[in-house]
Design an enzyme around this catalytic site. Structure first.
Site, PDB file in Angstrom:
ATOM      1  N   GLU A  58       1.094  -1.151   0.024  1.00  0.00           N
ATOM      2  CA  GLU A  58       0.377   0.019  -0.127  1.00  0.00           C
ATOM      3  C   GLU A  58       0.522   0.974  -0.126  1.00  0.00           C
ATOM      4  O   GLU A  58       1.717   1.030   0.709  1.00  0.00           O
ATOM      5  CB  GLU A  58      -1.038  -0.079   1.111  1.00  0.00           C
ATOM      6  CG  GLU A  58      -1.976  -1.242   0.867  1.00  0.00           C
ATOM      7  CD  GLU A  58      -3.101  -1.172   1.722  1.00  0.00           C
ATOM      8  OE1 GLU A  58      -3.742  -1.750   1.766  1.00  0.00           O
ATOM      9  OE2 GLU A  58      -2.219  -0.725   3.616  1.00  0.00           O
ATOM     10  N   CYS A  71       3.346   7.923   0.892  1.00  0.00           N
ATOM     11  CA  CYS A  71       4.199   7.633   1.883  1.00  0.00           C
ATOM     12  C   CYS A  71       4.345   6.449   1.408  1.00  0.00           C
ATOM     13  O   CYS A  71       3.609   5.491   1.040  1.00  0.00           O
ATOM     14  CB  CYS A  71       2.973   7.360   2.951  1.00  0.00           C
ATOM     15  SG  CYS A  71       3.531   6.388   4.540  1.00  0.00           S
ATOM     16  N   CYS A 111       6.269  -6.515   7.997  1.00  0.00           N
ATOM     17  CA  CYS A 111       7.207  -6.217   8.480  1.00  0.00           C
ATOM     18  C   CYS A 111       8.077  -7.117   9.059  1.00  0.00           C
ATOM     19  O   CYS A 111       7.093  -8.054   9.970  1.00  0.00           O
ATOM     20  CB  CYS A 111       7.286  -4.937   9.240  1.00  0.00           C
ATOM     21  SG  CYS A 111       8.438  -3.758   9.669  1.00  0.00           S
ATOM     22  N   CYS A 164       6.303  -4.708  16.449  1.00  0.00           N
ATOM     23  CA  CYS A 164       6.519  -3.766  17.326  1.00  0.00           C
ATOM     24  C   CYS A 164       5.051  -3.777  17.735  1.00  0.00           C
ATOM     25  O   CYS A 164       3.738  -3.840  16.817  1.00  0.00           O
ATOM     26  CB  CYS A 164       6.188  -1.963  16.585  1.00  0.00           C
ATOM     27  SG  CYS A 164       8.050  -1.845  16.061  1.00  0.00           S
ATOM     28  N   CYS A 210       1.478  -2.458  15.501  1.00  0.00           N
ATOM     29  CA  CYS A 210       1.474  -1.600  13.876  1.00  0.00           C
ATOM     30  C   CYS A 210       0.986  -2.819  13.522  1.00  0.00           C
ATOM     31  O   CYS A 210       1.400  -3.757  13.663  1.00  0.00           O
ATOM     32  CB  CYS A 210       2.959  -1.386  13.954  1.00  0.00           C
ATOM     33  SG  CYS A 210       2.833  -1.289  12.518  1.00  0.00           S
ATOM     34  N   GLY A 254       7.189  -1.280   6.115  1.00  0.00           N
ATOM     35  CA  GLY A 254       8.763  -2.440   6.336  1.00  0.00           C
ATOM     36  C   GLY A 254       9.393  -1.252   7.045  1.00  0.00           C
ATOM     37  O   GLY A 254       9.176  -0.258   7.500  1.00  0.00           O
ATOM     38  N   GLU A 255      10.453  -2.040   7.683  1.00  0.00           N
ATOM     39  CA  GLU A 255      11.579  -1.424   7.522  1.00  0.00           C
ATOM     40  C   GLU A 255      13.050  -1.135   6.594  1.00  0.00           C
ATOM     41  O   GLU A 255      13.348  -1.788   6.629  1.00  0.00           O
ATOM     42  CB  GLU A 255      12.301  -1.776   8.590  1.00  0.00           C
ATOM     43  CG  GLU A 255      14.113  -0.764   9.847  1.00  0.00           C
ATOM     44  CD  GLU A 255      13.420  -0.440   9.741  1.00  0.00           C
ATOM     45  OE1 GLU A 255      13.038   0.618  10.917  1.00  0.00           O
ATOM     46  OE2 GLU A 255      14.402   0.811   9.445  1.00  0.00           O
ATOM     47  N   LEU A 257      10.714   6.566  18.181  1.00  0.00           N
ATOM     48  CA  LEU A 257      11.338   6.312  19.856  1.00  0.00           C
ATOM     49  C   LEU A 257      10.035   5.928  20.413  1.00  0.00           C
ATOM     50  O   LEU A 257      10.949   4.272  21.170  1.00  0.00           O
ATOM     51  CB  LEU A 257      11.523   7.685  20.095  1.00  0.00           C
ATOM     52  CG  LEU A 257      12.379   8.053  21.409  1.00  0.00           C
ATOM     53  CD1 LEU A 257      13.698   6.890  21.444  1.00  0.00           C
ATOM     54  CD2 LEU A 257      12.794   9.395  21.851  1.00  0.00           C
ATOM     55  N   ASN A 286      -3.179   4.733  16.107  1.00  0.00           N
ATOM     56  CA  ASN A 286      -4.332   4.608  15.545  1.00  0.00           C
ATOM     57  C   ASN A 286      -4.715   3.504  15.517  1.00  0.00           C
ATOM     58  O   ASN A 286      -3.646   2.415  14.940  1.00  0.00           O
ATOM     59  CB  ASN A 286      -4.003   4.752  13.534  1.00  0.00           C
ATOM     60  CG  ASN A 286      -3.578   6.319  13.358  1.00  0.00           C
ATOM     61  OD1 ASN A 286      -4.438   7.200  14.063  1.00  0.00           O
ATOM     62  ND2 ASN A 286      -2.253   6.648  12.527  1.00  0.00           N
ATOM     63  N   CYS A 288      -0.954   6.250  10.219  1.00  0.00           N
ATOM     64  CA  CYS A 288       0.436   5.444  10.210  1.00  0.00           C
ATOM     65  C   CYS A 288       0.312   3.588  11.028  1.00  0.00           C
ATOM     66  O   CYS A 288      -1.293   3.811  12.255  1.00  0.00           O
ATOM     67  CB  CYS A 288       0.862   6.619  11.289  1.00  0.00           C
ATOM     68  SG  CYS A 288       0.739   7.783  10.040  1.00  0.00           S
TER      69      CYS A 288
HETATM   70  N1  SAH Z   1       9.452   0.912  10.290  1.00  0.00           N
HETATM   71  C1  SAH Z   1       9.489   2.179  10.246  1.00  0.00           C
HETATM   72  C2  SAH Z   1       8.851   2.297   9.063  1.00  0.00           C
HETATM   73  C3  SAH Z   1       7.921   2.529   9.228  1.00  0.00           C
HETATM   74  S1  SAH Z   1       5.715   2.806  10.388  1.00  0.00           S
HETATM   75  C4  SAH Z   1       9.479   2.406  11.600  1.00  0.00           C
HETATM   76  O1  SAH Z   1       9.308   1.651  11.896  1.00  0.00           O
HETATM   77  O2  SAH Z   1       9.990   4.222  11.483  1.00  0.00           O
HETATM   78  C5  SAH Z   1       5.840   4.274  10.225  1.00  0.00           C
HETATM   79  C6  SAH Z   1       5.471   5.319  12.057  1.00  0.00           C
HETATM   80  O3  SAH Z   1       4.193   5.071  11.991  1.00  0.00           O
HETATM   81  C7  SAH Z   1       5.940   4.877  12.691  1.00  0.00           C
HETATM   82  O4  SAH Z   1       6.397   5.620  13.238  1.00  0.00           O
HETATM   83  C8  SAH Z   1       5.281   4.131  13.923  1.00  0.00           C
HETATM   84  O5  SAH Z   1       5.854   3.875  14.643  1.00  0.00           O
HETATM   85  C9  SAH Z   1       4.560   4.430  13.387  1.00  0.00           C
HETATM   86  N2  SAH Z   1       3.129   4.311  13.687  1.00  0.00           N
HETATM   87  C10 SAH Z   1       3.024   1.770  13.674  1.00  0.00           C
HETATM   88  N3  SAH Z   1       1.828   1.655  14.270  1.00  0.00           N
HETATM   89  C11 SAH Z   1       1.457   2.916  14.257  1.00  0.00           C
HETATM   90  C12 SAH Z   1      -0.087   3.212  15.031  1.00  0.00           C
HETATM   91  N4  SAH Z   1      -1.375   1.729  15.394  1.00  0.00           N
HETATM   92  N5  SAH Z   1      -0.763   4.372  15.248  1.00  0.00           N
HETATM   93  C13 SAH Z   1       0.218   4.926  15.244  1.00  0.00           C
HETATM   94  N6  SAH Z   1       1.086   5.233  14.616  1.00  0.00           N
HETATM   95  C14 SAH Z   1       2.031   3.383  13.862  1.00  0.00           C
END
Ligand code: SAH
Length: 376
Positions: free
Chosen positions: A98, A111, A118, A122, A125, A172-173, A227, A303, A346
């Protein structure tokens, strides 16, 4: 369009200027052809060699035999009430990714995804919950920009909007796929392709420390670090990668990243999870942690997605958190949630990830080896 390429044909979409020059040299042609091709493919959006009229007919025939310009198929396009767009793209192997476009008054941010799924898992996410299939190729990464630019130029009601910024914050990372991400970055920055400024291209990472050092040696695009917690104990829980690269190491890499350009700073992303990481004491710990790091904070209201147990912090809690950070000297913004009615916000990007479990395990083992190896 998604038929597999004949083994011998190369997809020119994924070659940056240097790689295209090498391609032409190897084909016995003048390397300046690379600039012509970059312009045709990325600037003009042409994928048919026969349309490239400043190339001789013989060269066009030769290119057709050796190469293609192949794009993923757009399975669907959705528009949110706030003007956010989301595209689901089908790759040649059937996996889907996406891509999201977020229009704002003074800019348009795309984006984009760097992997199918991924590996980092986390906890908050939804991409991570889908598992992992594979890295995207350079062609697949840049195709998201190619497609968005073309779609936005023909979409009714969005005439004013075009891509001015790219953030690698989709699925993804990106720093675990650096080999394919770097040439895609070169294409984004190349004046013959998309000509974006390095300040308008952002890599977001959960904190792959050796890759941050590696990235810095090659380019200095904007860097965002996810972070999400001010201490190792909580971060280990929310971002499991922290067990490998704890905060002290991550902060050292961040201090190093813009060390030559004192006017620039790193964006620290911090998802606001009710009752988990959003107390005044967490805010005070953050101020301490970021002392001496040139950073600006971006608070992201969580979110939600199906089956998650986390909840978004309420507006007052977020405002108080911001206030403490600001008083502690940290420039802090709150990210406005966009496109959540089409699951484009996000952390809500999932695509369709195939055959995930075993690949996920295998990848985890090999990339762990690689990361640990890189660390020395
Ligand atoms: N892997 C990378 C890029 C993808 S995530 C990273 O970790 O930075 C992009 C951003 O969205 C990151 O800051 C992630 O932590 C945040 N994110 C992931 N899940 C989320 C959620 N459910 N609500 C809000 N932000 C989220």
């Amino acid at each position: 369009m998604t038929a597999p390429l004949p083994a011998s044909k190369i997809n020119l979409l994924g070659l940056d200027r240097k790689a295209l020059q090498d391609f032409f040299i190897n084909a016995g042609e003048n390397p300046y052809r690379a600039e012509q091709l970059l312009k045709w493919i990325h600037f003009q959006g042409v994928s048919d060699f026969q349309v490239m009229t400043n190339l001789s007919k013989t060269l066009r025939e030769k290119l057709s035999e050796m190469a293609t310009v192949t794009l993923p198929e757009v399975l669907y396009e959705k528009a949110a009430a706030d003007g956010t767009y989301k595209w689901l793209l089908k790759l040649a192997d059937g996996n889907c990714i996406e891509t999201v476009f977020i229009p704002e008054k003074t800019r348009g941010t795309l984006c984009i995804s760097s992997q199918v799924g991924c590996i980092l898992n986390c906890d908050f996410c939804s991409t991570g919950k889908q598992g992992f299939n594979r890295n995207l190729s350079t062609a697949e990464i840049i195709s998201q920009l190619w497609i968005a630019v073309r779609k936005l130029s023909t979409t009714q009601g969005l005439h004013d909007h075009h891509v001015t910024n790219v953030v690698m914050m989709g699925m993804g990372e990106p720093l675990l796929n650096l080999d394919n991400v770097l040439p895609a970055l070169q294409l984004m920055l190349d004046d013959f392709a998309y000509g974006l400024s390095k300040r308008r291209v952002t890599i977001s990472t959960a904190g792959v420390v050796p890759a941050i050092y590696q990235l810095r040696k090659i380019t200095d695009v904007a860097l965002a670090v996810s972070l999400h917690a001010p201490n190792d104990e909580l971060r280990n829980e929310l971002v499991p990668l922290n067990k490998k690269f704890p905060l002290q190491e991550l902060m050292a890499a961040c201090r190093d990243y813009f060390k030559e350009d004192k006017r620039r700073s790193i964006t620290m992303e911090y998802v606001m999870l009710a009752g988990v990481n959003d107390s005044p004491s967490h805010a005070k710990q953050l101020v301490k942690l970021l002392n001496g790091v040139r950073a600006k904070m971006n608070l992201i209201p969580f979110n939600p997605f199906p089956h998650t147990t986390y909840q978004r912090s309420d507006a007052n809690t977020i405002a108080l958190f911001q206030d403490i950070l600001m008083k502690g000297g940290l420039n802090t913004t709150i990210r406005r949630t966009r496109g959540d009615d089409i699951d484009a916000a996000c952390g809500q990007l999932v695509g369709q990830v195939k055959d995930r479990t075993r690949r996920h395990e295998r990848y985890l083992r090999s990339s762990e080896k690689k990361i640990i190896g890189d660390q020395g």
